[in-house]
Enzyme design. Structure first.
Site: not given
Ligand code: F6R
Length: 612
Positions: A28, A80, A106, A491, A494, A607
């Site tokens: 995260r 982060w 957070n 992909k 990143e 994430k």
């Molecule tokens: C790319 C990636 C991000 C997420 C985006 C949305 O590999 O993981 O682009 O897809 O931050 O995240 P969610 O799906 O959790 O809303």
């Protein structure tokens, strides 16, 4: 985004649980980390830049084993950066009250500048550039002997989002936690209570959890948990059981979570599909949508909101809704949607896509759509997440925890869930039972198709070897495969830090083709869909500029024009995006591995993006 852990016990030292909890949450955010520990002697803080392993080394140096037993209460954070560089001073926990109070946070305090001015005028000195430090001083300023009340008073003055945990030497044995717009879960163990921003830091201790709701403030002591609202009246929240265990969040023999999650896709997709297909009726059973055939038939337009990989899944969804259900659909980047005064109303069905269910922009788009009276559903992976709860109806992906920062299995599960939703909507309209039945059969066979792509991993690794040193790549596709081109490029960017662009195959010649040379590999999506012949023409255009072309092509149909081919099994156009995406995930993984990248935790990323 950022991870919080809190630990409270009668007898167990908090140090190890806090550090291992942080390691589980590292995905995260991972630019700095810290812990605050409380004992009768006061609060001690340890902070370090870099990953949790660096913090662990610091603790090993500065906190001998024999001293650890006395710290049975503590809070911890992995960051982060939003406000201020990743330095030790900006790392959490932040201190106030002369070092007696420690707080981790957070989210973003939007009015922090005004609050900071006010505190500075009253003589408070700040040591960091963060918004969080403001919150710590604010709580201290309101502390008149009741810790929970002090936190409530401080939070009432805050605009923005938060998940927080705080301890204070003035209130031994007490930890106060609160949430608004940033998740917080409390795990109720037999002897210990664990708090975390994500259930993955809790399951090692217990599967009994309470998901706090926005506006909840809780007092956590070794005796239990008391939850209140911000105006300090008691509220009760249900204890729920997490339905997966620790094995789901360990690497299980794989070198990286990304690879493990790519390989989990046959099972993940089987779980997404399980019990949701009706072969007799040629349709899908998605009870979580909670929509009657009449409501479905009344839908005039679909708007699909999401960010990043989820947005790409939504773009595939557009093609599926339009071709199967004849309903116009527009995928929208969630942040843009939210600030564009979107035109949505009761005839529109807004579908929010989010793996984490916590993405701030997607959540805001959901709220705006609800305000405008649209029908709103969510397709989320994380059960009990904010977006899933606020949308109130939807489809859980059941893909299992996704730990790698780069999303893989969530993408294919989202596309599968969208396909089933489009099938269901289509069956309220022109889609015949026979056509529905055909799709039901195709979807049932999907896990096996994905297995066949995974069997190509070594072959794809060999292709990756040829191109791993490229500094630019292009990905092209058309129709339903165009979003897969975008996803393939994302992909590679990143995880492998290769500059990559996804284009509609036909668009390349309207400018970007100027960049092609023998040094710019072009990955061409050539699975069997309408328009494939045209993409083949675009491949020739690339070859004519000496660009190597890597085809993602159907078995037996590898084009001679391509330099290399990643082979995917033959399938219907609706499933072509899924099998093609899996090949591109493997390609990105192998390129990143060969370039020696930090695959599971790419630089600058985190994430679950819970800030705008
Ligand atoms: C790319 C990636 C991000 C997420 C985006 C949305 O590999 O993981 O682009 O897809 O931050 O995240 P969610 O799906 O959790 O809303």
């Amino acid at each position: 985004m950022c991870g919080i852990v809190g630990f409270s016990s009668r007898s167990t030292s908090a140090v190890r649980p806090l550090v291992s909890g942080l390691s589980r949450l590292e995905y995260r955010g991972y630019d700095s980390a810290g812990v605050a520990l409380e004992s009768t002697a006061g609060v001690r803080v340890f902070k370090q830049t870099g990953k949790v392993a660096e913090l662990d080394k610091l603790l090993k140096r500065e906190l001998p084993e024999e001293e650890r037993a006395k710290y049975t209460l503590g809070i911890a954070h992995t960051r982060w950066a939003t406000h201020g560089l990743p330095t030790v001073a900006n790392a959490h926990p932040h201190l106030a009250d002369g070092g007696r109070l420690a707080l981790v946070h957070n989210g973003i305090i939007e009015n922090y500048a005004a609050l900071r001015d006010g505190l500075e005028r009253r003589g408070v000195e700040f040591v960091s550039q963060t918004d969080t430090e403001v919150l710590a001083h604010l709580v201290a300023a309101f502390d008149r002997g009741d810790f929970l009340a002090a936190v409530c008073e401080a939070l009432k003055r805050v605009e923005g989002t938060y998940g927080i945990a705080a301890i204070s030497a003035r209130h031994p044995g007490e930890m106060v936690v609160a949430r608004k717009g940033s998740p917080l879960v409390i795990g109720i163990g037999e002897k210990d209570t664990v708090v975390a921003s994500d259930v993955s830091a809790i399951v090692a201790y217990t599967r009994q959890v309470i998901y706090l709701k926005d506006g909840d403030v809780a007092m956590v002591t070794p005796d239990g948990v008391d939850i209140h609202s911000l105006d300090n009246s008691p509220v009760s929240r249900e204890v729920q059981e997490v339905d997966w265990d620790i094995g789901a969040i360990e690497k299980g023999g794989y070198d990286h979570f990304m690879l493990k999650e790519i390989f989990e896709q046959p099972d993940a997709l089987a779980n997404t599909i399980r019990g949701r297909l009706d072969p007799g009726g040629g349709t899908a059973i998605l009870s979580g949508l909670n929509l009657s055939p009449r409501e479905l038939a009344a839908v005039r337009r679909l708007v699909i909101v999401g960010c990043g990989t989820s947005l790409h899944a939504g773009m595939v969804g557009k093609c599926l809704f339009e071709s199967l259900a004849d309903v116009p659909a527009s995928p929208e980047q969630a942040a843009e949607f939210r600030y564009s005064n979107p035109i949505v109303g009761p005839d529109d069905w807004v579908i929010a896509l989010s793996q984490s269910g916590e993405t701030a922009d997607t959540l805001a788009a959901v709220r705006e759509s609800i305000r405008k009276g649209a029908l709103v559903s969510a397709l989320c992976n994380v059960v009990g997440s904010t977006i899933a709860r606020e949308a109130g109806r939807g489809v859980y992906l059941h893909a299992g925890p996704e730990i790698s920062v780069a999303s893989t299995k969530a993408f294919t599960a989202q596309v599968t869930a969208l396909l089933m939703t489009a099938l269901k909507l289509g069956r309220t309209r022109r889609l015949s039972r026979e056509a529905g039945d055909r799709l039901v059969r195709e979807i049932t066979g999907l896990p096996d198709l994905v297995r066949r792509v995974l069997a190509q991993s070594e072959a794809i690794a060999r292709i990756a070897e040829k191109y791993a040193s490229a500094s630019d790549m292009f990905f092209i596709g058309r129709g339903i495969l165009y979003p897969v081109a975008l996803e393939g490029a994302l992909k590679v960017k990143e995880v492998a830090y290769v500059h990559a662009e996804g284009y509609q195959a036909a668009e390349l010649k309207h400018g970007p083709i100027a960049l092609l040379s023998e040094k710019t590999p072009v990955v061409a999506l050539l699975a069997d869909i309408p328009g494939k012949e045209k993409t083949l023409g675009n491949v020739q255009e690339c070859r004519a500029r000496n660009a190597p072309v890597i085809a993602v092509a159907t078995e037996g149909d590898e084009t001679a024009a391509a330099t290399d081919a990643m082979v995917v099994p033959k399938t219907c156009p609706e499933l072509a995006p899924i099998v093609s995406a899996v090949a591109l995930q493997l390609f990105a993984y192998h390129v990143a591995r060969l370039r020696g990248c930090e695959i599971d935790q790419p630089r600058n990323l985190a994430k679950s993006v819970t800030v705008e």
